[in-house]
Enzyme design. Structure first.
Site, short mmCIF file in Angstrom:
data_model
loop_
_atom_site.label_atom_id
_atom_site.label_comp_id
_atom_site.label_asym_id
_atom_site.label_seq_id
_atom_site.Cartn_x
_atom_site.Cartn_y
_atom_site.Cartn_z
N GLY A 1 0.81 -1.23 0.00
CA GLY A 1 0.00 0.00 0.00
C GLY A 1 0.83 1.26 0.00
O GLY A 1 2.06 1.24 0.10
N ASP B 1 4.50 -4.28 -7.13
CA ASP B 1 3.87 -3.06 -6.59
C ASP B 1 4.44 -1.81 -7.25
O ASP B 1 3.93 -0.72 -7.06
CB ASP B 1 4.03 -2.99 -5.07
CG ASP B 1 5.48 -3.12 -4.63
OD1 ASP B 1 6.11 -4.13 -5.00
OD2 ASP B 1 5.99 -2.22 -3.95
N ASP C 1 7.65 4.98 -9.48
CA ASP C 1 8.43 4.74 -8.26
C ASP C 1 9.93 4.76 -8.52
O ASP C 1 10.60 3.73 -8.57
CB ASP C 1 8.01 3.43 -7.57
CG ASP C 1 6.77 3.64 -6.72
OD1 ASP C 1 6.18 4.74 -6.79
OD2 ASP C 1 6.39 2.73 -5.97
N ARG D 1 -1.39 -0.12 -9.62
CA ARG D 1 -0.26 -1.00 -9.94
C ARG D 1 -0.73 -2.44 -10.08
O ARG D 1 -1.85 -2.77 -9.65
CB ARG D 1 0.74 -0.98 -8.77
CG ARG D 1 1.25 0.38 -8.43
CD ARG D 1 1.01 0.71 -6.95
NE ARG D 1 1.26 2.12 -6.71
CZ ARG D 1 2.47 2.62 -6.53
NH1 ARG D 1 3.50 1.82 -6.49
NH2 ARG D 1 2.63 3.91 -6.37
N ASP E 1 8.27 5.54 8.40
CA ASP E 1 7.73 6.82 8.86
C ASP E 1 6.88 7.58 7.85
O ASP E 1 6.34 8.64 8.14
CB ASP E 1 8.89 7.72 9.33
CG ASP E 1 9.95 7.89 8.23
OD1 ASP E 1 9.67 7.52 7.06
OD2 ASP E 1 11.05 8.39 8.54
#
Ligand code: AMP
Ligand code: MG
Length: 520
Positions: free
Chosen positions: A100, A269, A279, A199, A134
């Site tokens: 995710g 992904d 990405d 994706r 994070d």
């Protein structure tokens, strides 16, 4: 703001019923609503003038403080609700379960000139999908994504785009080399833009959970919004959909091979359903032509995502997508046929691409052989891919003897090009010259065509690193220079000749120039 925002994705698809940001497994939902983290001192570093226009922002919008606030998550636009998407994925060949948007937050869609774009912040804080991390991004990785996605676009490679690059004013702790030495770095956010961020993993997650109903909802949505020419959902058109995703993925990868781009983390992904490069993490550019090269230190051992393996991995990933779509199709044969077609399609497109790099346009039975032999001699000593192909354009028919001279700046260790290797080069140029006799173009025409497929400027790994080093000190001149340079990668641009050079020696083993990790 004068832009025309919409919430198409969130209005059409099932959402997670929980509203808080806690890490969790999210089921029967395509996304979760989230709130971006408030940055302590947001500052825009760069905006893409191209994307400003594409999305329909006015100059007034861009200069307003609100623009910075929106593109760093400090405020949200009225009538929009940020969200993180749920997806899974195969990482390095293994099913990884739910992944995710762990550090990406989608803001809204923008409709402009009849096109729909999703705007997404990368590094705007935690989401239910952040697992043990994070949700933040640092300046160095953000500069790399920002520069490279726009550079790829101008190279003609299908890609997501970048709208802006900003500092958050917060410090982010990172162990860059995973060696137990974490340091604080500047936090940053890239606003990325794409018609969709779906994706392969977006579909795989529902198949893995045997949630065929949400799977169907999402596939139908994808077809209706992004493949609408395929018509109403049916088994046939799911097959057609898979066939088109396969074609687009293949085309994208052939482009990567053409320009020497190595993605670095081709997990499912990170495979866009639209066949876009997505990405930008530990990606890199070939300097020495080398099928075995990967920029990703995390992949150093097996080199699964090395340059020469990208076409194969594209196919492997498509198998995973086929498995995910199977419950809606329930027939293996048409899917297998499409996957077979990828193999032959790759052979054909790859040959056509390599021929275009050599300036060969007519058919000839020996072309495959000529290309294989070129690759062999290119691999014999470290030879800069970009310099080699660009300079090959200077070759003149009936001048085979000058061949080596024309490309010699591409050799990293010129002394190695002697004896047997020099002889192999001379033989190759002789055959190349003979082959050119079958072509009707003049030298000049051939060069001009070659220059449209052999870029003069790519974002060499050390170039991005120099821009990063300066930006860390608050100087963004080089960032801007590279941004401008890479808008015209096929043009001569004499004032930027210094970037048409081999990688300098100091950069050979420097972190960021040859070694990159996923930790950014
Ligand atoms: P990547 O390999 O970078 O595409 O990331 C794989 C998964 O890890 C995705 O689900 C990302 O959202 C997540 N991820 C990567 N970096 C972070 C981060 N700093 N914080 C939260 N999630 C992250
Ligand atoms: Mg990713």
């Amino acid at each position: 703001m004068e832009i025309n925002t919409k919430n198409i994705f969130t209005e059409a698809l099932p959402s997670d019923s929980k509203m808080e940001n806690s890490r969790r497994q999210v089921t029967h939902a395509c996304f979760s609503y989230v709130t971006p983290k408030k940055p302590s001192n947001p500052k825009l570093i760069h905006v893409s003038d191209d994307m400003i226009k594409t999305l329909g922002f006015s100059d007034k919008d861009v200069s307003a403080q609100k623009f910075t606030e929106i593109l760093t998550g400090a405020t949200t636009l009225k009538n929009t609700k940020p969200y993180a998407m749920c997806y899974g994925g195969h990482q390095f060949g293994h099913w990884a379960g739910q992944l995710g948007d762990g550090r990406a937050i989608n803001l809204f869609e923008v409709v402009h000139n009849e096109k729909v774009w999703t705007v997404q912040l990368k590094g705007a804080g935690e989401t239910p999908y952040s697992r043990n991390a994070d949700g933040l991004a640092v300046l160095r990785s953000s500069i790399r994504e920002y520069l490279c996605s726009e550079a790829m676009y101008h190279l003609g490679v299908p890609t997501t785009r970048a709208l802006s690059l900003a500092l958050t004013g917060d410090q982010v702790l990172r162990d860059m080399l995973y060696d137990g030495h974490p340091e604080y770095e500047k936090g940053a956010i890239v606003a990325r833009v794409s018609p969709s961020f779906l994706r392969f993993g977006s579909y795989e997650i529902f198949a893995a959970r045997q949630d065929h109903s949400t799977l169907k909802t999402l596939v139908d949505y994808t077809i209706a919004h992004h493949f609408s020419h395929l018509g109403k959902p049916s088994k046939e058109n799911y097959i057609q959909f898979f066939s088109e995703v396969t074609e687009r993925t293949l085309k994208m990868i052939v482009h990567w091979q053409r320009v020497g781009f190595v993605h670095g983390v081709m997990n499912t992904d990170n495979m866009s359903i639209l066949g876009l490069t997505i990405d930008y993490g530990p990606y890199g550019w070939l300097e020495g032509f080398d099928f075995g090269w990967t920029p990703n230190t995390t992949d150093k051992e097996h080199k699964r995502y090395r340059y020469g393996n990208q076409p194969q991995i594209g196919l492997w990933n498509l198998y995973q997508l086929a498995n995910a779509l199977y419950p809606l199709i329930e027939e293996t044969e048409p899917l297998e046929q499409i996957l077979e077609g990828y193999k032959t399609g790759f052979e054909e497109q790859s040959l056509a691409m390599m021929k275009s790099k050599l300036g060969l346009h007519n058919k000839h039975t020996a072309d495959q052989r000529l290309i294989q032999d070129l690759e062999k001699v290119l691999l014999a000593t470290e030879t800069d891919m970009t310099l080699f192909f660009r300079n090959l354009g200077h070759f003149k028919k009936r001048n085979a003897k000058t061949g080596l001279e024309i490309v010699k700046v591409a050799f990293y260790v010129p002394n190695e090009v002697s004896g047997q290797i020099a002889q192999e080069w001379r033989d190759w140029f002789k055959r190349y010259d003979d082959r050119l006799q079958n072509e009707s173009l003049t030298d000049k025409q051939r060069q001009s065509k070659m220059n449209q497929v052999n870029p003069k400027f790519v974002l060499r790994n050390y170039m991005a690193q120099l821009a990063i080093d300066d930006a860390e000190q608050g100087n963004y001149d080089l960032l801007n220079e590279l941004f401008q340079l890479l808008k015209r990668p096929y043009s001569e641009q004499p004032k930027y000749e210094k970037w048409f050079k081999k990688r300098p020696d100091w950069a050979r083993h420097k972190v960021g120039c040859s070694m990159l990790s996923c930790s950014s």
